[in-house]
Write a protein that holds these residues in place. Structure first.
Motif, mmCIF file in Angstrom:
data_model
loop_
_atom_site.group_PDB
_atom_site.id
_atom_site.type_symbol
_atom_site.label_atom_id
_atom_site.label_comp_id
_atom_site.label_asym_id
_atom_site.label_seq_id
_atom_site.Cartn_x
_atom_site.Cartn_y
_atom_site.Cartn_z
ATOM 1 N N THR A 111 0.835 -1.207 0.000
ATOM 2 C CA THR A 111 0.000 0.000 0.000
ATOM 3 C C THR A 111 0.867 1.253 0.000
ATOM 4 N N PHE A 112 1.910 1.230 0.822
ATOM 5 C CA PHE A 112 2.821 2.379 0.895
ATOM 6 C C PHE A 112 3.542 2.579 -0.437
ATOM 7 N N GLU A 113 4.071 1.512 -1.020
ATOM 8 C CA GLU A 113 4.795 1.623 -2.288
ATOM 9 C C GLU A 113 3.888 2.119 -3.405
ATOM 10 N N ALA A 114 2.641 1.625 -3.423
ATOM 11 C CA ALA A 114 1.694 2.102 -4.438
ATOM 12 C C ALA A 114 1.387 3.579 -4.244
ATOM 13 N N SER A 115 1.293 4.016 -2.983
ATOM 14 C CA SER A 115 1.032 5.426 -2.691
ATOM 15 C C SER A 115 2.190 6.299 -3.158
#
Length: 794
Positions: free
Chosen positions: A562-566
């Motif tokens: 989720t963090f990497e996609a953000s």
């Protein structure tokens, strides 16, 4: 039954000491209030208090659990007795039977006791009593608190909303983390800003809303008019630019005989108006304030005639086409509740017209049939998009959909019978067919969202209330394993997209429509993974400790993805270097910034300065959009400009949190941080300084002129209930109380380095006092600071 035995153990667990005495490990007399809480004037609460046994609501007459166990044992014995010469097909068949039996959860087949339900006379809802303490585990943040107090699910945020971070439990979680990390002045200032932001944003919603009154009434109240509807419509038409009306061709298509004609005229005005925004050469000549004012006028006209035509021309698909066009142009501007009214009408009308079924296309000419196919997949997409941004279940049932893809999309080598994996693997993306590839992308995204929401988030096998009312590890292990299997499938789908589709979209991202599709894919991944995390945490909470550990790595992986996609989506939005496009992305940017902030809070030492630079660059872009270019007046009535203003303010606060967490973890002075940020540009460094400066205009605008909101009250109540003395000692504090209630004492501000160019008495008392709730109640008085655009901190 095993479930009943588990419940018998659960109801006997009663905490003898109150929460405060248990936390401080001191003697407690188990009274309410106990002598310790009386002496310290603290609130006396007990966790795990005795409850009526929840099994009384269920009828335990069957023996499905025992029957399943017997069947599994019998098949296991049969497999063991098979001779070596037994056919492989027989062995495989027995193994498949065992697998299917494992998927059956007997708890899903418990029946409610009709007599107990019909005679229930409690104050709380039956659902609250049935679920009990499991209601605290509905999402990531409610699970972070330890009390058994039921957490209400907001109708606005929903169960899986990407904006849950801005719900009371989300903000309480962030505040709790900040309080636990540090008690210095800057942390207190940050908490103060967050609480004041809640008051300010609540105040901005106090005015008239187009979601609660008729469009014309909304327009008249917003502009202080008092006249009939026809006069109001003439007033709206007179304020719409002659240039927009002149460029709209209405001679042949609209006759103005019925509400539908006026609605379609408004839609054409909207389309013409947005063309000016899409033309890059016009953006510098088109002030944002002017664009939003004109857009609001046209949209008000559209809504008025949309409502007038709701119960007429039910099977006229003209209005359906207009609604789809309206969604394409307004989805990034309007409140989800308002868009939900439009999307629900689209969904129902498309189903009533039979667009979802191939049978209705028989006998039609091909041109009409192709137009209706495209219209159907557009309606289907917007229904799924709404589920994505609200976290609520879709309206259109996927199992009742059997419509061909548009023939141009089929020409890419795919068809409607294929699952997500097959669609991704077989599609032949052709750069010369951008529009067709984009259409395929939205259809694929629709199927992915369906797989997540129907296959996981709202799948009865994982979400039925019986699972949470009668937790039993033996019966839930199979459910947990199946959940992990389905989760792995979704992860593989997104990985396939990352390998094949995302590179194509990035390569041609200069095309605005391609880049828009790319942002939808990125945000869909963030939302889907957030929703799956909440579901996994809910199931994990029902398992025994050993089984829970197996889920921990899965949860960590979800948060990392989720963090990497953000980070990826924020990076690519900033690469666009188009201020107007950045503000068009604001509908999802705030949730993205919150995701990155949570990562800084949870793992500050693992974060790089480049992630912080992204936050700073984004708030610099918003600041430039508002202040430097003078596009929007802070006191304007436009709903979207208010939303942008509130979003920019909270973006500054989130960036401030990230800066503070980073400097603490790296043991770095603020001056060193600014030097590091300067490597990414002067604007980046200036934004970092503004975020940490309490006199920044975005903080001045929210600090002094808003009264106490119920939202802020709820958060302080949660913090007081869950953190007790930690909050009292570090931030909130407890003053002596008289018989009527709190006794407030006004504290004089201490000497600080903060300039008093504005009235900082409330802030100064907040960050220097030992008693915070009293001060918070004392200082919510309207104060006009006279903020101007020139007041922005240098």
């Amino acid at each position: 039954m095993a479930a009943k035995r588990g419940l018998a153990k659960q109801k006997s667990r009663v905490t003898k000491a109150c929460d405060r005495c248990h936390r401080k490990k001191i003697k407690c007399n188990s009274k309410k209030p106990c002598f310790g809480c009386i002496g310290s004037q603290s609130k006396c609460t007990y966790r795990n208090q005795f409850r009526e046994p929840i099994e009384v609501f269920f009828n335990y007459t069957g023996s499905l659990s025992n029957d399943l166990d017997n069947a599994k044992c019998s098949i296991a014995k049969l497999k063991a007795q098979l001779p070596p010469s037994a056919p492989a097909s027989l062995q495989k068949g027995l193994a498949n039977i065992c697998t299917e039996l494992e998927k059956i959860n007997p708890q899903l087949y418990l029946n409610l006791d009709s007599k107990e339900i019909s005679s229930y006379g409690g104050l709380k809802s039956i659902e609250t009593e049935i679920i009990g303490k499991q209601s605290k585990s509905l999402n990531r943040f409610s699970n972070a608190f330890e009390s058994n107090t039921a957490q209400n699910v907001s109708m606005y945020f929903g169960v899986y909303s990407p904006l849950l971070y801005f719900a009371s439990t989300g903000i309480s979680w962030i505040t709790k983390k900040l309080i636990s990390c540090s008690n210095d002045r800057e942390t207190r200032e940050t908490i103060y800003l967050f609480l004041k932001f809640l008051d300010a944003s609540s105040a901005s919603h106090a005015g008239p809303k187009v979601t609660s009154i008729s469009p014309l009434e909304y327009y008249s109240k917003l502009n202080g008019l008092s006249c009939g509807n026809d006069v109001l419509i003439q007033h709206i038409m007179s304020n719409i630019s002659n240039e927009i009306k002149g460029n709209t061709n209405i001679n042949q298509t609209i006759k103005f005989n019925k509400p539908t004609d006026w609605f379609m005229y408004g839609v054409q005005l909207m389309e013409q108006h947005h063309k000016a925004l899409d033309r890059k050469s016009s953006k510098k000549l088109l002030p944002l304030k002017y664009f939003l004012e004109q857009d609001e006028l046209i949209f008000c006209l559209c809504l008025e005639y949309f409502e007038r035509s709701l119960f007429s021309t039910m099977y006229d698909l003209t209005i359906l086409k207009g609604l789809v066009s309206l969604m394409k142009h307004r989805y990034w501007i309007d409140d989800p509740f308002l868009l939900g009214r439009i999307i629900s009408t689209m969904s129902r009308r498309s189903l009533d017209a039979g667009l979802n079924r191939w049978e209705y296309y028989i006998g039609q000419d091909e041109d009409t049939a192709e137009e209706y196919r495209k219209l159907w997949w557009d309606c289907y997409w917007w229904d799924r998009w709404y589920s994505l941004v609200t976290g609520k279940q879709p309206l259109i049932p996927h199992e009742m959909t059997s419509c061909l893809f548009p023939k141009d999309v089929v020409g890419l080598g795919v068809d409607d019978s294929m699952d997500c994996f097959t669609l991704i693997n077989l599609v032949e993306l052709d750069p010369s067919k951008f529009d067709i590839c984009i259409s395929f992308g939205y259809i694929l995204l629709t199927k992915i969202i369906t797989a997540v929401f129907s296959g996981l988030l709202y799948n009865r096998h994982f979400t039925d209330y019986r699972l949470f009312a009668t937790p039993n590890a033996k019966d839930l292990n199979g459910t947990a394993r199946q959940l992990m299997v389905e989760f792995s499938k979704i992860c593989k789908i997104f990985q396939c997209i990352q390998d094949k589709l995302i590179p194509f979209l990035k390569q041609y991202s200069e095309n605005s429509n391609v880049f828009e599709l790319y942002t939808h894919f990125g945000f869909a991944k963030v939302c889907c993974f957030q929703g799956m995390e909440s579901l996994i945490l809910r199931i994990q909470n029902l398992l025994q400790e050993r089984e829970r550990i197996e889920f921990d790595s899965c949860v960590k992986d979800i948060r990392l993805q989720t963090f990497e996609a953000s980070v990826d989506i924020l990076t690519d939005v900033l690469k666009h270097e188009d201020t107007f496009y950045i503000f068009r992305c604001s509908w999802f940017i705030y949730a993205i910034l919150m995701n990155i902030t949570l990562n800084f809070i949870e793992t500050p030492r693992r974060n790089s300065i480049c992630y912080l630079s992204l936050m700073c660059r984004m708030i610099a872009s918003y600041n430039d959009l508002f202040v430097s270019s003078g596009n929007v007046n802070f006191k304007g009535n436009n709903a979207f400009s208010k939303k942008l203003e509130n979003g920019t303010a909270v973006s500054f606060i989130l960036t401030r949190i990230c800066c503070q967490m980073y400097t603490r973890s790296q043991k770095m002075a603020k001056e060193s941080l600014f030097c590091e940020l300067k490597k990414y540009g002067q604007a980046c460094s200036d934004a970092g300084q503004a975020a940490l400066d309490i006199e920044c205009i975005w903080y001045r605008n929210i600090i002094g002129e808003h009264k106490e909101s119920s939202f802020r009250k709820e958060i302080l109540s949660i913090l007081d209930r869950e953190m007790g003395d930690l909050v009292n000692n570090r931030v909130i504090g407890v003053q002596g109380k008289n018989q009527e209630g709190a006794c407030y004492e006004k504290l004089s501000p201490s000497s600080t380095s903060v300039s008093v160019g504005m009235d900082f008495c409330s802030l100064e008392n907040f960050v220097t006092a030992e008693s915070l709730p009293d001060l918070l109640n004392l200082f919510w008085e309207d104060t006009e600071f006279g903020i101007t655009k020139e007041n922005l901190g240098e």
